[in-house]
Scaffold this active site. Structure first.
Site, PDB file in Angstrom:
ATOM      1  N   GLY B 150     -73.745  51.904   5.705  1.00 50.93           N
ATOM      2  CA  GLY B 150     -74.178  51.566   4.360  1.00 50.93           C
ATOM      3  C   GLY B 150     -73.522  50.287   3.895  1.00 50.93           C
ATOM      4  CB  CYS B 151     -74.510  47.793   1.341  1.00 51.82           C
ATOM      5  SG  CYS B 151     -75.093  48.926   0.061  1.00 51.82           S
ATOM      6  CE1 TYR B 152     -71.567  49.435  -4.168  1.00 50.34           C
ATOM      7  CE2 TYR B 152     -73.111  51.188  -3.643  1.00 50.34           C
ATOM      8  CZ  TYR B 152     -72.663  50.214  -4.513  1.00 50.34           C
ATOM      9  OH  TYR B 152     -73.300  50.016  -5.714  1.00 50.34           O
TER      10      TYR B 152
END
Lengths: 339, 339, 339, 339
Positions: B150-152
């Site tokens: 995921g990005c986070y």
């Protein structure tokens, strides 16, 4: 009121001046006596600010000194200008609400580091009342000189105030987002539209003058040394501010504590969901969401304000209302910006 | 390479699909074999995405199953779709890079709470390699199934990795800002232009599926229980992400530690000033600013990525390059978005 | 090509310079020899432009004169600087592509009114080739001095060219929208983020220097006097331009005419629906929608370009490719900006 | 006034409803009696609209039929809903201000083509008064049913009105820009933030229902057939509209003509420079710049309004003031949005 309060605004052509005047125009007990601006002397107010071209002040002439007598001065001037202007105004017998930082730090020794000048008027600094209305209402009633708070300190201190008696010596983390208007109206490379409209960044992460402002006020309220890790950031909106405060505080129900603390405050709303910046634009309201994370045992508070509203000019009007014994919400009953 | 890698993309019509395809179009060793989309079956790619109307794929027909054989599948599909698609693809002998969260959480018992479904393929979950390229490069080389991060988690784990051996049991505070594209391409009330363009808000503050993803990977790397206070927020930009990590860690010179840790990494830049989101848009780069605040004795790390770049699709290309033994930077040498 | 083209860029630190360099970095037949900037002399390119901090030119030192010999100069300098620089460069034997307006108006008598200076080099003005690639390709092949067109003229002339033989003496209405980057990189009050991000306005409605540029070129192509009613406007986007041309021309099927006119052009797309600005950002493409309104018997053309792409720097690269006999699309095969 | 006007708002949860309510909340002679919304029945108004969470209507309950008697109904409902609602309301004896298009086109035969339904109430259509306050003030005083104008027609007709007696049979070109709020509050792919925030496009260029609305009203005022070439466009701002009108009219001094025509109008300002959209946001004002271009002999008019202000909800309040014989500017003396 029998007689209107005569108001003189110094530095009316920046953003804080503009928002202040928007509210004062509608204030039933205020007469705008003078708009003082050396840089725009002789121009009409409408010429300087497009949104005022169609207002009742469109043809009002800016002057380089007050054009008539007045009861209260609002200073929307740079720190250095306020520093020198305040003593003269106080000496002349008028009351002063200074929106700059020149009279906010009770410890004059901090001025060289954080403002780049030595403070030459420690007595006035001592005498000034910090204009965070909800926390210093009693002192504001009789204040001659009000140091209107910075935007970050307003949101942060309102988020911290109910907790101050519970805080131990641990540092407090304050992570804060601000709209671009907080940087003022003077064009800058960083805030030229094409450079910022898809951008965001932290700045002054180890040195921001609002940090000692928050620490000193928090200490004066709690009697304890307060230590902040403060990270201000800009995001591409014009107005608005969101502050997130993180504390190692084992507090199961901060919501009730906050509800109770602010139960009589017309401009502080305590809620139980994350607030949106859009809820408070064009208002004097601070919306606060306090919560406790069982897993990490961290107490967190999220607060939003309009940096030019409760964070500057509308709080200045609230303070004037308090000082002149007017109903505190006068001219501040805004429904807020609808998109 | 003698022969091009044949690629099939499932779910090409969302933002991760679009960015992925932008990079693959230019990749010298890739042939796009199929674009699979049940909802847009029969349409041309140019019809579905305006920016591709002028590209070489403008007339490429979307199909509801692969139109020819392929070596690797990229899954830009919803979690539930990926969940069921992966076993079939793996069984057919192709390699899979899944951009959804369906195979990221090694502990299957977390899926009901964080994804709303029970995980029916624990063996494949066990077998999947977490595609944070810099941290799992060795495992990626031979991976059959890559769970692209995921990005986070990408930004947070890159900001945490050099510190993981030094971390004690204290909770770590992660405060993160994301552009709107992170919420996907499907229109939503909150992200309708007039509602968001002057707005920002925190969401899922007590429950976000990227929190356990970060905690599990950090634990697998450090051998310690990691506990995050994670506050994701959206700001009105299309692409980009800034993560700020706060740790109680007495570390005088994190800069040197980070410099050394990432010294051979082409896509991680360690700098000594706050980074801007605009530095990394359209790139696969993560820019990291680690610093120590003497006053509070807090170690802080600020990291920026393009949420669709290093935070999703370009990292997926980087992973493909690693898996197929291609120079890792191939097709990722982007100068970045110039305004 | 056996040897790379050595390129010197004057004025690399503005928006046209930046986009130009983004394209030249990737150009297989170009070597960037010098970046000349008197104002930023001695700094690295990465220091001046955040997006280049991570590029291969990050450490390239700006100099105040060319640091080595070169074959072609790109001038991204102000009009006045280009005016004086061109004669020296031409005299030294290099070829020049000037992105300013200093050599665009074949009639030198127009310079005092529209540029504020008398043109001191009428011979060079005479010799210059107007760099609208599709319309002057033959002349460009051998050109020594190319006057690269303005953004409004590029879109307008491409929208007008197929119609020029049909136009009578009636005035042509050109209503045009531009992104803010067209106003350059120097901060201005009007383009300070809070002032423009919710705003739009027309400017120079009776006097804009791109009007005579369009009229003169259109006249040179058609042999007729052309008279424009030209209304340029800015809208709050960073890049992009939309031009709408209205003609009283009884032309039942402009689509076929345009399709045929541009049938061999790689960078002009003729379509039968209104184009979106987002289709062309980061590309050298002009998308054109010509149509006829039966009811009013008006022929209308809508054209979109990236004002910094086809409207400036990427067209300059196209021109260089033509001048040096390289495949015209080299380094310009951009898929376009994906959100 | 002795008694307040009791108001019922149908469809209060869209943008026109919201702006209308923002103004009515402050109106000294209005009592909001009911907010009728079938889709949000039973919810509080504050739940539905974040900006109203802190207003006096925060706890007001939405109902699916009026909860008490009322004097005037505002219809912020879809065209089809208004179509059927109006006859019932009129029959019940209340006055109606309909913000939809259901009763605007005096020629019922146009409804199938432009609204997709046959008009079943030609008598009411005949009876309705077109609510462009400045042009139909006399008729509005006694109106039972007001068809509040569309946003494009408001700006265009105010820009055309002083010229209507001078116009010949030539087509008139109207090129218009609108903010996104004009497309309503329901999320759409085109107006999902990442798709539109750097974009702009023309739409319905050959078919927009506001074209016949303008043509019919202009004809009714001038007695002449009016033919428009109308090109509506969206730009990425939330509120605001700019209309540019081009006429072949040999009129040396349109400024004086306009000044005189609107000399007693509080909400129309005639100026001699291009207006900015930001001048009128949150106001009921139309700012108009008429000028003549000697060179092309074209008369041009540029007008700006707030599409939700003068273009919709605030003009509806102006109309109510006229209908109920209240000072026309009541609750509309807005200083405008200050950034």
């Amino acid at each position: 009121m029998e007689q209107k309060i005569k108001v003189c605004i110094f530095g009316p052509t920046g953003y804080t001046g503009g928002v202040l005047i928007s509210a004062l125009i509608k204030h039933p007990f205020v007469k705008i006596a003078s708009l003082v601006s050396s840089s725009h002397k002789g121009k009409t107010f409408g010429e300087v600010f497009a949104p005022f071209r169609n207002s009742s002040l469109a043809e009002f002439i800016l002057t380089d000194s007050p054009s008539e007598s007045f009861d209260v001065a609002f200073l929307c001037t740079p720190h250095e200008v306020s520093l020198d202007l305040v003593p003269k105004l106080i000496a002349s017998g008028v009351r002063v609400i200074d929106l700059s930082g020149a009279y906010r730090l009770k410890d004059p020794s901090l001025y060289p580091e954080f403002y780049g000048f030595s403070h030459s008027f420690p007595d006035l600094l001592e005498m000034s009342v910090y204009g965070l209305s909800e926390l210093f209402r009693r002192e504001l009633k009789a204040a001659k000189l009000v140091a209107n708070p910075g935007c970050y300190p307003t949101a942060t201190l309102l988020a911290l105030a109910p907790l101050l008696n519970l805080i131990d010596s641990e540092p407090i983390i304050v992570d804060a987002l601000s709209g671009i208007s907080g940087a003022g109206r003077t064009p800058k490379q960083s805030f030229h539209f094409p450079e910022i409209y898809s951008n965001a960044f932290a700045y002054s992460v180890l040195w921001h003058r609002h940090r000692p402002e928050i620490e000193l006020i928090a200490k004066s309220l709690s009697g304890r040394e307060i230590n902040l890790r403060f990270t201000p950031q800009v995001i591409p909106i014009s107005r608005g501010m969101m502050v997130k405060v993180y504390l190692r505080l084992n507090l199961q129900n901060p919501f009730e504590l906050f509800k109770d603390f602010y139960k009589n405050e017309p401009f502080v709303k305590v809620i139980s969901r994350p607030p949106e910046i859009s809820e408070v634009i064009d208002t004097n309201i601070c919306v606060i969401y306090p919560f406790f994370d069982e897993k990490t045992r961290i107490t967190q508070v999220i607060a939003v304000i309009d940096n030019l509203g409760k964070g500057a000019s509308l709080q200045a009007v609230q303070n004037m209302n308090i000082m002149f014994n007017i109903e505190e919400t006068t001219s501040l009953e805004l429904p807020g910006r609808f998109i």
